[in-house]
Design a protein around this motif. Structure first.
Motif, mmCIF file in Angstrom:
data_model
loop_
_atom_site.group_PDB
_atom_site.id
_atom_site.type_symbol
_atom_site.label_atom_id
_atom_site.label_comp_id
_atom_site.label_asym_id
_atom_site.label_seq_id
_atom_site.Cartn_x
_atom_site.Cartn_y
_atom_site.Cartn_z
ATOM 1 N N PHE A 30 0.806 -1.217 0.000
ATOM 2 C CA PHE A 30 0.000 0.000 0.000
ATOM 3 C C PHE A 30 0.845 1.276 0.000
ATOM 4 N N ALA A 31 2.150 1.102 -0.217
ATOM 5 C CA ALA A 31 2.970 2.279 -0.506
ATOM 6 C C ALA A 31 2.620 2.751 -1.917
ATOM 7 N N LYS A 32 2.943 3.993 -2.232
ATOM 8 C CA LYS A 32 2.592 4.530 -3.542
ATOM 9 C C LYS A 32 3.812 5.061 -4.279
ATOM 10 N N LEU A 33 3.778 4.901 -5.586
ATOM 11 C CA LEU A 33 4.736 5.544 -6.480
ATOM 12 C C LEU A 33 3.917 6.324 -7.506
ATOM 13 N N ASN A 34 4.136 7.631 -7.538
ATOM 14 C CA ASN A 34 3.377 8.492 -8.457
ATOM 15 C C ASN A 34 1.865 8.290 -8.318
ATOM 16 N N GLY A 35 1.418 8.117 -7.054
ATOM 17 C CA GLY A 35 -0.010 8.027 -6.777
ATOM 18 C C GLY A 35 -0.637 6.658 -6.972
ATOM 19 N N THR A 36 0.166 5.679 -7.337
ATOM 20 C CA THR A 36 -0.357 4.327 -7.580
ATOM 21 C C THR A 36 0.192 3.365 -6.546
ATOM 22 N N TYR A 37 -0.692 2.564 -5.943
ATOM 23 C CA TYR A 37 -0.234 1.573 -4.973
ATOM 24 C C TYR A 37 0.735 0.591 -5.633
ATOM 25 N N PHE A 38 1.733 0.156 -4.854
ATOM 26 C CA PHE A 38 2.687 -0.823 -5.367
ATOM 27 C C PHE A 38 1.974 -2.068 -5.891
ATOM 28 N N PHE A 39 0.982 -2.537 -5.157
ATOM 29 C CA PHE A 39 0.324 -3.770 -5.597
ATOM 30 C C PHE A 39 -0.407 -3.561 -6.916
ATOM 31 N N GLU A 40 -0.910 -2.344 -7.140
ATOM 32 C CA GLU A 40 -1.607 -2.053 -8.400
ATOM 33 C C GLU A 40 -0.639 -2.071 -9.583
ATOM 34 N N ILE A 41 0.590 -1.645 -9.332
ATOM 35 C CA ILE A 41 1.603 -1.686 -10.388
ATOM 36 C C ILE A 41 1.870 -3.132 -10.791
ATOM 37 N N PHE A 102 2.545 -16.913 -13.340
ATOM 38 C CA PHE A 102 3.513 -15.818 -13.487
ATOM 39 C C PHE A 102 3.522 -15.063 -12.165
ATOM 40 N N VAL A 103 4.675 -15.065 -11.500
ATOM 41 C CA VAL A 103 4.802 -14.525 -10.150
ATOM 42 C C VAL A 103 5.509 -13.166 -10.163
ATOM 43 N N LEU A 104 4.987 -12.245 -9.358
ATOM 44 C CA LEU A 104 5.662 -10.969 -9.119
ATOM 45 C C LEU A 104 5.513 -10.605 -7.648
ATOM 46 N N PRO A 105 6.550 -10.001 -7.051
ATOM 47 C CA PRO A 105 6.398 -9.473 -5.696
ATOM 48 C C PRO A 105 5.720 -8.115 -5.747
ATOM 49 N N CYS A 106 5.216 -7.652 -4.618
ATOM 50 C CA CYS A 106 4.512 -6.360 -4.592
ATOM 51 C C CYS A 106 5.460 -5.191 -4.371
#
Length: 202
Positions: A30-41, A102-106
């Motif tokens: 739930f941290a954000k980069l440029n207004g987008t949550y990490f998990f959303e990226i 297909f795995v990705l970390p948050c």
């Protein structure tokens, strides 16, 4: 296969968000980069190749995820809860009949859909897993696992061996490097502290 925005048949995406983020100080998902949550990226990255997407959450974050996203949010199988990424991969394989996971970390907020598309092109039935190993760094949580690895994962979890390396040691792996496709090194950067996003030069 693997054109941008076109799901790869038989592939689902998994966002691993079950860690407790102790070093970060708050849930990294739930941290954000440029207004987008990490998990959303991570979700948007996987959407470029996956027919379906699961987020594997820590139990304490389940309600928060469900308030923020319509994606499937699950927790680890109770038998193996707390046993790290292997437990998350196992749980999704158990719930799904997909051939590839297909795995990705948050916590890779610089990851891009284009990276997933490039990697997905290397999915090959000859291999048990296809893993990014750009710039000499093996990234077992940026890759694709064939469902035939399910029994290996279950055996490791039963033995309380939670190391991703132990799984890789049991599998026929295709390591994909910068020689296969070029990607900026920042894409594979894990963010461990809140100020890292500000300090990384893009």
């Amino acid at each position: 296969m693997g054109e941008r925005g076109q799901a790869v048949k038989g592939m689902i995406g998994v966002v691993l968000a079950g860690g407790q983020s102790r070093r970060f100080g708050s849930p990294k998902a739930f941290a954000k980069l440029n207004g987008t949550y990490f998990f959303e990226i991570a979700v948007e990255t996987l959407r470029a190749v996956a027919e379906d997407i699961y987020i594997v959450s820590h139990p304490s974050l389940l309600d928060r995820f469900r308030q923020k996203t319509a994606e499937k949010v699950i927790t680890d199988d109770e038998r193996y809860r707390g046993q790290g990424p292997l437990a998350g991969i196992y749980t999704v394989m158990k719930k799904s009949e997909a051939e590839w996971i297909f795995v990705l970390p948050c916590d890779m907020p610089f990851m891009r859909p284009e990276t997933a598309v490039k990697l997905a092109k290397y999915a090959d039935e000859k291999f048990d897993a296809v893993i990014c190993a750009h710039f000499g760094r093996i990234q077992p949580l940026v890759g694709m696992y064939h469902r035939r690895t399910f029994s290996h994962i279950e055996t490791l979890l039963q033995a309380k061996d939670n190391r991703m390396k132990s799984l890789l040691d049991h599998c026929h792996i295709r390591y994909v490097t910068e020689q296969d496709f070029w990607e900026n090194e920042i894409v594979f950067c894990n963010v461990n502290t809140p100020d890292e996003c500000d300090n990384i030069v893009t």
